[in-house]
Design a protein around this motif. Structure first.
Motif, short mmCIF file in Angstrom:
data_model
loop_
_atom_site.label_atom_id
_atom_site.label_comp_id
_atom_site.label_asym_id
_atom_site.label_seq_id
_atom_site.Cartn_x
_atom_site.Cartn_y
_atom_site.Cartn_z
N ALA A 10 0.79 -1.32 0.07
CA ALA A 10 -0.04 0.03 -0.15
C ALA A 10 0.84 1.36 -0.06
O ALA A 10 0.38 2.40 -0.62
N ARG A 11 2.13 0.92 0.44
CA ARG A 11 3.08 2.32 0.28
C ARG A 11 3.50 2.62 -1.00
O ARG A 11 4.14 3.80 -1.18
N ARG A 12 3.59 1.68 -1.71
CA ARG A 12 3.92 1.83 -3.31
C ARG A 12 5.42 2.52 -3.33
O ARG A 12 5.47 3.59 -3.84
N LEU A 13 6.23 1.57 -2.73
CA LEU A 13 7.76 2.15 -2.59
C LEU A 13 8.57 1.89 -4.12
O LEU A 13 8.51 1.06 -4.71
N PRO A 14 9.36 2.88 -4.27
CA PRO A 14 10.32 2.64 -5.39
C PRO A 14 11.10 1.53 -5.04
O PRO A 14 11.50 1.03 -4.04
N ALA A 15 11.51 0.70 -6.09
CA ALA A 15 12.22 -0.57 -5.98
C ALA A 15 13.76 -0.35 -5.37
O ALA A 15 14.53 0.65 -5.89
N LEU A 16 13.93 -1.07 -4.22
CA LEU A 16 15.13 -0.89 -3.57
C LEU A 16 16.40 -1.49 -4.49
O LEU A 16 17.62 -1.09 -4.65
N LEU A 17 15.93 -2.87 -5.06
CA LEU A 17 16.97 -3.50 -5.61
C LEU A 17 16.94 -3.68 -7.11
O LEU A 17 17.05 -4.70 -7.82
N ARG A 18 16.61 -2.40 -7.63
CA ARG A 18 16.80 -2.29 -9.15
C ARG A 18 17.55 -0.75 -9.26
O ARG A 18 17.27 0.22 -8.71
N SER A 297 9.70 0.75 7.45
CA SER A 297 11.13 1.13 6.48
C SER A 297 12.04 0.01 6.81
O SER A 297 12.67 -0.56 5.74
N ALA A 298 12.31 -0.55 8.03
CA ALA A 298 13.06 -1.61 8.33
C ALA A 298 12.66 -2.91 7.51
O ALA A 298 13.44 -3.47 6.88
N CYS A 299 11.32 -3.05 7.59
CA CYS A 299 11.01 -4.38 6.81
C CYS A 299 11.26 -4.15 5.41
O CYS A 299 11.55 -5.33 4.71
N ALA A 300 11.28 -2.87 4.83
CA ALA A 300 11.56 -2.96 3.20
C ALA A 300 13.01 -3.02 3.24
O ALA A 300 13.42 -3.40 1.93
N ALA A 301 13.74 -2.09 4.14
CA ALA A 301 15.12 -2.12 3.88
C ALA A 301 15.70 -3.58 3.84
O ALA A 301 16.72 -3.89 3.33
N SER A 302 15.24 -4.63 4.66
CA SER A 302 15.82 -5.98 4.92
C SER A 302 16.17 -6.51 3.83
O SER A 302 17.31 -7.36 3.81
#
Ligand code: GCU
Length: 354
Positions: A10-18, A297-302
């Protein structure tokens, strides 16, 4: 999808690993992506800093052995170095456990110069066998509107380096790190950047931009620190940019009320420290910082740690509750009772993790 996956989607985050050019990031190319993450954050949020000076000079101003009931040595040092406009220096206070041969060190940037201080339980830190080098942030750059005319800001041309004050404070933390490379008591493999709130944002940036930090401890860092900006409650870009424009580079202002257009979110800042360690602290009544957005944020950064074959953020499939101390991976998070404050309870967490 499980609960956390649904909340993150639901936060629609930009891809970290691209990569910005669309390539997928692999374990082998992660360091390249990490540098890209740092570059994006400097370009869009915090501004770029000047290159590190070749040397940092150290002058001892005061030394008191057997202070703190005999548990530690207190030293006041002046660190100075050459800049584009001559020499700049700032004082630091160092506290070293008595008899320490090699000990972990906190580079602690604080709101006040006093030692101890209500955010700086000095004796308890010494009891845990840790040293601290404390920077008083206003000695580096004044935390207020001064048109970048004072402190370190005056030593460089801001048209050339777009840095805001958070970047300046982080730069000072790296100059302390330069000094620590020569300090015989310091265990160079265990040097943490630590701070609370605006200075927690600073500690994260210091560790992201300086890989010599083995750990970042960001206490209640919230908006433009550890907390995701998309979907955040409490403080948003609008409030932080209106009240503290001098913390950032000008590019950041274009995202006010347009968070969804940002090519980044704050999980980029946390992930830019991988595979080193990160400890995030939150307080349940600190709604301005938003503990859930800090956690997500921690969940996404993991994913950054996991890509590298490390345990990142190990967490249950639910939002955090007070009393949570999630530290099974290299990315830790705790949520305590109470308000926005750098409490002893928080320090005790970081003392376990350094
Ligand atoms: C303000 C600001 C926060 C910041 C805090 C602090 O509340 O809005 O972003 O973290 O000050 O530094 O205490």
């Amino acid at each position: 999808m499980n609960t956390i996956e649904t909340l993150l989607a639901a936060r629609r985050l930009p891809a970290l690993l691209r990569f910005a050019d669309g390539r997928a990031v692999t374990a082998e190319s992660f360091e390249e992506r990490r540098l890209e993450l740092v570059d994006i954050l400097c370009r869009e949020v915090y501004g770029y800093a000047p290159p590190a000076p070749a040397t940092v000079r150290v002058t001892e101003l005061k030394c008191k052995e057997k202070d703190f009931a005999g548990k530690g040595t207190l030293r006041q040092l002046q660190l100075s170095f050459d800049t584009d406009n001559g020499e700049f220096g700032f004082p630091v206070t160092e506290v070293i456990p008595t008899g320490a041969e090699k000990c972990p060190v906190f580079v602690f940037i604080n709101f006040r110069a006093e030692v101890p201080d209500r955010y700086f339980p000095t004796e308890e830190i010494l009891d845990a066998g840790c040293a601290v080098v404390r920077i008083y942030y206003n000695d580096v750059a004044f935390d207020g509107e001064d048109a970048f005319k004072g402190g370190i800001a005056a030593m460089y041309d801001r048209a050339k380096y777009s840095w805001g004050k958070i970047r300046m404070w982080a730069f000072a933390m790296s100059r302390v790190m330069d000094y620590l490379q020569t300090a015989p008591y310091a265990d160079k493999s265990r040097i943490a950047a630590i701070g609370h709130s605006r200075l927690g944002k600073t500690a994260l940036l210091a560790a992201a931009t300086d890989p010599r930090f083995s750990l970042a401890c960001a206490n209640c860092s919230g908006c433009t620190g550890d907390a995701l900006s998309r979907g955040k409650v409490g403080e948003h870009l609008k409030e932080i940019c209106e009240r503290f424009p001098y913390w950032f580079c000008e590019n950041y202002f274009k995202y006010v009320e347009k968070e969804e257009e940002m090519p980044f979110d704050q999980h980029f800042l946390v992930a830019a420290i991988a595979p080193r360690r990160v400890a995030l602290g939150a307080a349940i009544e600190d709604v301005w910082a938003d503990p859930n957005s800090q956690y997500l944020s921690a969940c996404a950064a993991s994913a950054a740690w996991e890509l590298l074959g490390e345990k990142g953020f190990v967490h249950p499939d639910r939002l955090p509750v007070p009393g949570d101390r999630l530290d099974a991976g290299r990315l830790a998070y705790h949520l305590r009772e109470g308000t926005h404050f750098f409490s002893r309870a928080d320090w005790h967490r970081y003392l376990c993790l350094i």
